[in-house]
Each structure stands twice: as structure tokens, then as C-alpha cells.
Design a protein around this motif. Structure first.
Motif, PDB file in Angstrom:
ATOM      1  N   ILE A 159     -10.928 -30.139  -8.287  1.00  0.00           N
ATOM      2  CA  ILE A 159     -10.153 -31.209  -8.238  1.00  0.00           C
ATOM      3  C   ILE A 159      -9.169 -31.594  -9.518  1.00  0.00           C
ATOM      4  O   ILE A 159      -9.866 -31.468 -10.631  1.00  0.00           O
ATOM      5  CB  ILE A 159     -11.002 -32.493  -8.045  1.00  0.00           C
ATOM      6  CG1 ILE A 159     -12.138 -32.123  -6.971  1.00  0.00           C
ATOM      7  CG2 ILE A 159      -9.933 -33.862  -7.618  1.00  0.00           C
ATOM      8  CD1 ILE A 159     -11.401 -32.278  -5.625  1.00  0.00           C
ATOM      9  N   GLU A 161      -4.782 -32.739  -9.701  1.00  0.00           N
ATOM     10  CA  GLU A 161      -3.929 -33.817  -9.227  1.00  0.00           C
ATOM     11  C   GLU A 161      -4.188 -33.633  -7.466  1.00  0.00           C
ATOM     12  O   GLU A 161      -4.014 -34.834  -7.026  1.00  0.00           O
ATOM     13  CB  GLU A 161      -2.243 -33.601  -9.480  1.00  0.00           C
ATOM     14  CG  GLU A 161      -2.044 -33.793 -10.682  1.00  0.00           C
ATOM     15  CD  GLU A 161      -2.391 -32.567 -11.942  1.00  0.00           C
ATOM     16  OE1 GLU A 161      -2.477 -31.492 -11.292  1.00  0.00           O
ATOM     17  OE2 GLU A 161      -2.126 -32.722 -12.943  1.00  0.00           O
ATOM     18  N   THR A 162      -4.573 -32.544  -7.147  1.00  0.00           N
ATOM     19  CA  THR A 162      -4.919 -32.464  -5.778  1.00  0.00           C
ATOM     20  C   THR A 162      -6.243 -31.533  -5.472  1.00  0.00           C
ATOM     21  O   THR A 162      -6.585 -30.937  -6.465  1.00  0.00           O
ATOM     22  CB  THR A 162      -3.767 -31.772  -5.065  1.00  0.00           C
ATOM     23  OG1 THR A 162      -3.471 -30.488  -5.317  1.00  0.00           O
ATOM     24  CG2 THR A 162      -2.426 -32.613  -5.203  1.00  0.00           C
ATOM     25  N   VAL A 163      -6.610 -31.164  -4.467  1.00  0.00           N
ATOM     26  CA  VAL A 163      -7.453 -30.283  -4.161  1.00  0.00           C
ATOM     27  C   VAL A 163      -7.231 -28.930  -4.065  1.00  0.00           C
ATOM     28  O   VAL A 163      -6.063 -28.820  -3.124  1.00  0.00           O
ATOM     29  CB  VAL A 163      -8.403 -30.678  -2.969  1.00  0.00           C
ATOM     30  CG1 VAL A 163      -9.572 -29.940  -2.759  1.00  0.00           C
ATOM     31  CG2 VAL A 163      -9.120 -32.259  -2.939  1.00  0.00           C
ATOM     32  N   LEU A 164      -7.597 -27.933  -4.905  1.00  0.00           N
ATOM     33  CA  LEU A 164      -7.138 -26.726  -5.069  1.00  0.00           C
ATOM     34  C   LEU A 164      -8.262 -25.598  -4.809  1.00  0.00           C
ATOM     35  O   LEU A 164      -9.250 -26.019  -5.153  1.00  0.00           O
ATOM     36  CB  LEU A 164      -6.356 -26.345  -6.400  1.00  0.00           C
ATOM     37  CG  LEU A 164      -5.051 -27.420  -6.734  1.00  0.00           C
ATOM     38  CD1 LEU A 164      -4.668 -26.968  -8.200  1.00  0.00           C
ATOM     39  CD2 LEU A 164      -4.058 -26.964  -5.751  1.00  0.00           C
ATOM     40  N   ASN A 442      -2.285 -20.240  -2.475  1.00  0.00           N
ATOM     41  CA  ASN A 442      -2.833 -21.550  -2.294  1.00  0.00           C
ATOM     42  C   ASN A 442      -3.255 -21.657  -0.721  1.00  0.00           C
ATOM     43  O   ASN A 442      -3.966 -22.489  -0.376  1.00  0.00           O
ATOM     44  CB  ASN A 442      -2.208 -22.358  -2.760  1.00  0.00           C
ATOM     45  CG  ASN A 442      -2.337 -22.607  -4.398  1.00  0.00           C
ATOM     46  OD1 ASN A 442      -3.565 -22.220  -4.982  1.00  0.00           O
ATOM     47  ND2 ASN A 442      -1.525 -23.340  -5.118  1.00  0.00           N
TER      48      ASN A 442
END
Length: 486
Positions: A159, A161-164, A442
Motif C-alpha cells: 500500500i 498512494e495506491t495498491v501495488l 505492474n
């Protein structure tokens, strides 16, 4: 098999904390550097990619591994933090490679440690791929650097800024001892710790200074020399480290920590890529001064070892620091003479080099391609080939007259071009291409990452199948901000 021989974990316990890799649900191997593994004498044939993924995500600890998180402090953008340490990395152990050199094997992104400061200790896939690409590109360019042994997906989300996608990077280094490691003990008034560390560094990296009249002054001088020469090499390829904090300066003289780093496209000495370097502290042209500043912080740590008399110790330290600039300038001149194809030395060389860089800046010329095109002109190509690299080529014709006069030393055009092509790469790890690899990965596609990584192993060759990777970004492709791996 990995034949560990762990000298750092034999130091006093205050130098590190035991660490344990976090669980990874479904580790998957992205890339394994077999050539580097062979150099290290590592043989992990049984079990294939699945077992490699287990090992390099920390799920299987090879016999002899002793995972530890190293303690260190650091000046971050000029502000001192007394306790940093390996917050998202752990040292598995050390090996002696086939050339008899001691090398660290470290996992980055393998979970929290005693130094994580409430962080998760994990790494997202993007920073892992960036470090893999750039460290191996630097090695192929002949720049002293840490190396990439493996990249593994963990199967766990990270986690930010986003879920990566989460990943672990396996880094190989001559050591992970930093200027900030010395600062950790000095900040605590632990002179014995500073001395123990200095003795370890001498034995590991600079054994030749042990017989000096003042070994610790000789150590400071040796580290200073390697850093000055390293930074000159960075500038010669247009590299911006991006975060030259004292905890990111390895005393071994290797480039370490490829976070918000980048290579120049158009030449601009004030260029900054790092999203957190708001005032340009670590801009391209500022790197030599910052290197000397970092060495000054190391000198402060070593003062008690330089002489019992503080005034004499300061004088010894200042003597070393005053020589940093001369060493850097000599290395810089040598590197850029080679880039211009110049043989020998001439008092006019500094002005010739600086004037060409000024023309490149004014003309917004691509750093890499302008020097490569200059080599072709030396080999007999039309001067217009070089002029096309400039948005504004005013003054270039006059400069070329001066340059040709300096080149006129009896060598053949082919020999001059060959000399230049051997130091002026055709291909660098351009920021927009790294981002392209990360974005595809990604979404589960690692093919461009593999293509880019493999192409960068031959940076001085020109080949049709990598011509697209050599080009600077179009306006819509430009990546102007890079980010720390945390």
C-alpha cells in the motif's frame, strides 16, 4: 549452495539487529542474474525458478545465512537523523567471490526490521525493477556500483498512494557500510565503535592503508579519492544520483541506492529529477560539492582517531578535504578528454570541454547522443550529423574548428572514433523507458523489462533492434520526476 562467511555479524551486537524476512504468499521469480551468481560462486540449480523465488523472497534461508539489519544514521538533505538503519532491507550474509572479493548479499523489501520506524519494510515492484535496471546498466558502463542478483514478486500487495504489487530485490555489494554507519557511532559518543568500524573497513576495503603512519588518515584519504573519482564518472555519463544523503554514500566507493536517480536527456547542469529535492541540492552539477560535504561528515566522525590533539586532528582532516577538489578535477578532465577523443593533456582542454558543454546547454542537446554524434564526426561523418542534435547550433562550427585543431596529432580518424565510441555510450537507461517497463510490469507484463535489461548490457554498441531504446523521449513521453523507493 551459497558459501556464506559473515564477517559483519561477527562485530559487536550494537552494529546490527537480527532480522527475519516477512512471509510471502506466492513468490514468483521475475529475473535471476545467472552471470553474477556464477561470479559469486553460487550454485542453486535444484528446484528451478520456484526454489529461487523462495530463496530470494526470504522464504527459504540457505544454510549459513544470518539475516541482520545494519545500524546507521545519516544527513538527509542536510538534516541529521541519528537513527535510520536498514528499515526495509536485511543482510543475508557475505560470500567470497571467484576473484577472492568479499561481497554482501542483501534482500530489499523483505519486511520490517528493528529500524523500520513504523514502516512496513516492504518494496513495491516499481522501485525493485528500477534498481535492477539501473544498477546493471551502470555495471555495463564500467561504473563502480552495487549489482542486481534477483527480482521476485511476493504475491502480497503493497500500500502506497495506491495498491501495488509487492516485490523483493536482491542486491550485491562490496559492503553496505556507509558514511552514515560511522555517524551512528559518532553521534552516540561511541569512539570504540568508530574505531572498530574503521578497522573493519580497512581490513575489508583498504588493506593497503594499514601500514601507513596514520592508518585512519590514510583511510579517510582513500575513501575521499574513490568518491571523487566515482562522481567524476557519474558526470561523464550524465548520471544524477538524486539522493546523495550520507546514508547513501558507500565507503567502498560503489554507487548505492538507485531511488530517484536518472540519466540526463538534454544537458542541463541544474537538472533535478527527484520529487523531494525541491531546492536542487543534488542537481547534476552539485554532486561534486555534495560528495566533498559528505566526506567532511565522515572526517568529523574520525577526528578522535586522527590525532589525540583535536587541533591536529582537524588539520589532518582539512588536509584530506582540501585535496578532494583536485582529485575530482583530474578525474573529470581525464573522463571528458576521452569523451572528446583527446590524447595527452593540454592547458586548453578545460576550456574546450566546458565550451562544448555550454553549447550543449544552450542548444538543448541530448547529452548521450551529442557525444556519440561527435565521435562519428571525428570518424569522418558530416558535421551536420552533430548539428541535428542541437535546437540551436550557434557557435558549434567555431568550436569544431578548435576541436579539430586539438585532435590533429597524427592518429587516424578511425582510431579517434573508436576511442570515443568506447567511452560514449549509444544506449543509457533512459527514464521514460524505465517507466515504460515498470508500468507494463505492474499489469503483469515483464517482457519489456527483460528486453531493456538485456539491451543495456551492451551500451556502447549500435544495433538496429535496439535503435528505439537509444532515442530521447518525445514531449509526451518525458518523465521529469522520480521517487524514492520507500
Amino acid at each position: 549452495m551459497i558459501a556464506f562467511d559473515n564477517s559483519y555479524s561477527r562485530l559487536p551486537e550494537r552494529f546490527y539487529r537480527p532480522a527475519k524476512p516477512a512471509a510471502a504468499a506466492q513468490p514468483q521469480l521475475i529475473r535471476y542474474n545467472e552471470a553474477l551468481a556464477d561470479q559469486l560462486g553460487i550454485a542453486l540449480d535444484a528446484g528451478g525458478e520456484a526454489r529461487l523465488a523462495q530463496i530470494f523472497s526470504g522464504q527459504i534461508l540457505p544454510v549459513g545465512a544470518e539475516p541482520i539489519a545494519m545500524a546507521y544514521s545519516g544527513h538527509q538533505f542536510g538534516h541529521f537523523n541519528p537513527q535510520l538503519g536498514d528499515g526495509r532491507a536485511l543482510l543475508l550474509g557475505e560470500v567470497i567471490d571467484r576473484e577472492g572479493r568479499r561481497r554482501d548479499i542483501q534482500l530489499k523489501g523483505a519486511g520490517p526490521t528493528a529500524f523500520s520506524r513504523n514502516g512496513d519494510g516492504l518494496a513495491a515492484l516499481g522501485p525493485v525493477l528500477r534498481e535492477y535496471i539501473v544498477s546493471e546498466a551502470m555495471a555495463a558502463l564500467g561504473i563502480p556500483t552495487t549489482r542486481a542478483l534477483a527480482a521476485v514478486l511476493t504475491g502480497e500487495p503493497v500500500i502506497r498512494e495506491t495498491v501495488l504489487p509487492g516485490a523483493v530485490f536482491t542486491r550485491v555489494a562490496a559492503s553496505h557500510i556507509r558514511v552514515g554507519t560511522f555517524q551512528y557511532f559518532a553521534a552516540r559518543g561511541d569512539t570504540d565503535g568508530v574505531k572498530t568500524l574503521a578497522d573493519h573497513v580497512i581490513a575489508r576495503h583498504y588493506p593497503e592503508v594499514a601500514i601507513a603512519e596514520n592508518p585512519y588518515a590514510a583511510l579517510l584519504s582513500a575513501i575521499s579519492t574513490r568518491q571523487a573519482e566515482l562522481i567524476a564518472r557519474w558526470l561523464s555519463i550524465g548520471f544524477i544520483h538524486g539522493v546523495m544523503n550520507t546514508d547513501n554514500m558507500a565507503v567502498s566507493g560503489e554507487t548505492i541506492d538507485f531511488g530517484p536517480c536518472a540519466f540526463l536527456d538534454e544537458y542541463d547542469p541544474k537538472k533535478v529529477f527527484s520529487s523531494i529535492d525541491q531546492r536542487g541540492r543534488y542537481a547534476y552539477a552539485n554532486q561534486p560539492g555534495i560528495g566533498q560535504w559528505n566526506i567532511a561528515r565522515l572526517a568529523e566522525c574520525l577526528l578522535p582517531l586522527l590525532d589525540e590533539d583535536e587541533e591536529k586532528a582537524v588539520a589532518v582532516a582539512n588536509g584530506v578535504l582540501s585535496g578532494f577538489g583536485d582529485i575530482f578535477q583530474a578525474a573529470w578532465l581525464a573522463a571528458f578528454r576521452a569523451k572528446l577523443g583527446l590524447a595527452g593533456e593540454d592547458d586548453s582542454d578545460r576550456a574546450l570541454i566546458s565550451d562544448f558543454l555550454d553549447l550543449m546547454h544552450q542548444g538543448e542537446a541530448d547529452f548521450t547522443l551529442a557525444f556519440r554524434a561527435l565521435g562519428k564526426v571525428a570518424g569522418g561523418a558530416e558535421e551536420a550529423l552533430l548539428a541535428t542534435q542541437f535546437a540551436n547550433a550557434n557557435g558549434l562550427t567555431d568550436w569544431l574548428v578548435r576541436w579539430r585543431g586539438r585532435l590533429d596529432d597524427g592518429r587516424s580518424a578511425a582510431a579517434i572514433q573508436a576511442r570515443m565510441d568506447a567511452v560514449n555510450p549509444a544506449l543509457i537507461a533512459r527514464n521514460h523507458r524505465i517507466e515504460e517497463a515498470i508500468q507494463a510490469a505492474n499489469y503483469g507484463d515483464h517482457s519489456f523489462f527483460h528486453r531493456l535489461t538485456e539491451a543495456l548490457q551492451s551500451p556502447f554498441a549500435e544495433a538496429f533492434d535496439v535503435a528505439d531504446l537509444c532515442q530521447p523521449p518525445k514531449a509526451e513521453e518525458r518523465v521529469t520526476r522520480t521517487f524514492c523507493g520507500t
